[in-house]
Motif scaffolding. Structure first.
Motif, mmCIF file in Angstrom:
data_model
loop_
_atom_site.group_PDB
_atom_site.id
_atom_site.type_symbol
_atom_site.label_atom_id
_atom_site.label_comp_id
_atom_site.label_asym_id
_atom_site.label_seq_id
_atom_site.Cartn_x
_atom_site.Cartn_y
_atom_site.Cartn_z
ATOM 1 N N GLY A 84 2.231 6.042 -7.137
ATOM 2 C CA GLY A 84 1.260 6.951 -7.743
ATOM 3 C C GLY A 84 1.774 8.574 -7.474
ATOM 4 N N TRP A 85 1.875 8.859 -6.287
ATOM 5 C CA TRP A 85 2.565 10.401 -6.219
ATOM 6 C C TRP A 85 3.594 10.706 -6.967
ATOM 7 C CZ3 TRP A 85 -0.665 14.017 -4.882
ATOM 8 C CH2 TRP A 85 -1.355 13.750 -4.130
ATOM 9 N N VAL A 89 -3.150 6.230 -6.729
ATOM 10 C CA VAL A 89 -3.306 6.849 -5.438
ATOM 11 C C VAL A 89 -4.677 6.457 -4.826
ATOM 12 C CG1 VAL A 89 -3.155 8.788 -3.950
ATOM 13 C CG2 VAL A 89 -1.541 8.479 -5.807
ATOM 14 N N LEU A 90 -5.784 6.859 -5.289
ATOM 15 C CA LEU A 90 -7.148 6.731 -4.942
ATOM 16 C C LEU A 90 -7.428 5.141 -4.576
ATOM 17 C CD1 LEU A 90 -9.067 9.530 -6.846
ATOM 18 C CD2 LEU A 90 -8.511 9.487 -4.624
ATOM 19 N N SER A 146 -2.128 7.886 -12.658
ATOM 20 C CA SER A 146 -1.428 7.847 -11.389
ATOM 21 C C SER A 146 -2.392 8.300 -9.981
ATOM 22 C CB SER A 146 -0.144 8.802 -11.522
ATOM 23 O OG SER A 146 0.745 8.207 -12.363
ATOM 24 N N HIS A 192 0.752 -1.151 0.131
ATOM 25 C CA HIS A 192 0.082 0.005 -0.133
ATOM 26 C C HIS A 192 0.968 1.307 0.165
ATOM 27 C CE1 HIS A 192 -3.359 -2.747 0.968
ATOM 28 N NE2 HIS A 192 -4.084 -1.694 0.670
ATOM 29 N N THR A 193 1.896 1.184 0.686
ATOM 30 C CA THR A 193 2.627 2.371 0.799
ATOM 31 C C THR A 193 3.573 2.582 -0.548
ATOM 32 O OG1 THR A 193 3.274 1.953 3.207
ATOM 33 C CG2 THR A 193 4.607 3.545 2.021
ATOM 34 N N THR A 208 -5.494 2.757 -4.109
ATOM 35 C CA THR A 208 -4.427 2.318 -2.781
ATOM 36 C C THR A 208 -4.991 2.735 -1.470
ATOM 37 O OG1 THR A 208 -2.580 2.254 -4.232
ATOM 38 C CG2 THR A 208 -2.150 2.060 -1.784
ATOM 39 N N MET A 209 -5.396 4.157 -1.591
ATOM 40 C CA MET A 209 -5.873 4.621 -0.126
ATOM 41 C C MET A 209 -7.488 4.261 0.159
ATOM 42 S SD MET A 209 -4.820 8.606 -0.275
ATOM 43 C CE MET A 209 -3.194 9.216 0.301
ATOM 44 N N LYS A 210 -8.268 3.860 -0.867
ATOM 45 C CA LYS A 210 -9.620 3.308 -0.622
ATOM 46 C C LYS A 210 -9.831 2.124 -0.880
ATOM 47 C CE LYS A 210 -11.839 7.789 -2.048
ATOM 48 N NZ LYS A 210 -13.045 8.249 -1.425
ATOM 49 N N ASN A 211 -8.780 1.311 -1.104
ATOM 50 C CA ASN A 211 -8.816 -0.148 -1.373
ATOM 51 C C ASN A 211 -9.881 -0.683 -2.392
ATOM 52 O OD1 ASN A 211 -6.667 -1.186 0.526
ATOM 53 N ND2 ASN A 211 -8.174 -1.283 2.314
ATOM 54 N N THR A 251 1.135 3.936 -3.012
ATOM 55 C CA THR A 251 1.033 5.563 -2.769
ATOM 56 C C THR A 251 1.980 6.273 -3.265
ATOM 57 O OG1 THR A 251 -0.621 4.984 -0.983
ATOM 58 C CG2 THR A 251 0.272 7.212 -1.148
#
Length: 184
Positions: A18-19, A82-83, A78, A11-12, A85-88, A15
């Motif tokens: 993606g950033w 990020v979205l 990208s 997950h890290t 990964t953060m929201k599963n 993110t």
């Protein structure tokens, strides 16, 4: 499947990658936009004859437009990485996986074409350097792709488990009564 990428949890890593993709794409969009805005100035500074300036203008505009479209797609994929990964949300990772898969195929073709061009005109030294450098870049891209694919599969398995728990019917031995600790 991988458990981590570059000594980070999946997950890290998703993110961070993606950033980084967002930042690189955004800077590229700004740079290509600046080139498109100043294309007349750029063409006038190139020392070519006036009839060829129209062709140079068209080539620069076409190349920058294609590059701008690719960078916009990279930026959007990208952001979705990020979205997702953060929201599963595993389906948010699909645009990045498709975009990167196409990029990997392009890199393989580019490496093979470049190798054939270098092999025709150079001695053994530049060929070895080209093979090592393109091989390392390709291996790094494949590792990153496999890491995000592992993240996709991990999030997908978590979502499947959650949906099974939510959709699971009540067991036969359960009744619609109060819990034991409420009864006296």
């Amino acid at each position: 499947m991988l458990k981590g990428v570059f000594c980070m949890r999946l997950h890290t890593a998703g993110t961070v990658l993606g950033w980084l993709g967002c930042i690189v794409s955004f800077v590229g969009i700004i740079a290509l936009s600046a080139v498109l805005i100043n294309v007349d100035t750029i063409v006038s500074h190139i020392s070519i004859s006036p009839p060829d300036q129209d062709a140079a203008h068209m080539i620069i505009v076409t190349a920058c437009s294609i590059g701008l479209a690719i960078l916009l797609l990279n930026f959007l994929s990208s952001v979705l990485l990020v979205l997702g990964t953060m929201k599963n949300r595993h389906l948010f990772l699909l645009p990045w996986l498709i975009n990167s898969g196409i990029g990997l195929a392009y890199n393989v073709i580019q490496s093979l074409v470049g190798l054939s061009l270098v092999a025709q005109e150079a001695s053994a030294g530049p060929i070895v350097v080209y093979v090592v450098m393109s091989g390392l870049a390709l291996a790094l891209n494949i590792y990153i792709y496999y890491g995000i694919l592992s993240l996709f599969k991990h999030i997908q398995s978590i979502r499947d488990q959650e949906s099974r728990v939510v959709l699971q019917p009540k067991a036969v031995h359960q009744t619609d009564s109060y819990p034991n600790y409420v009864k006296l």
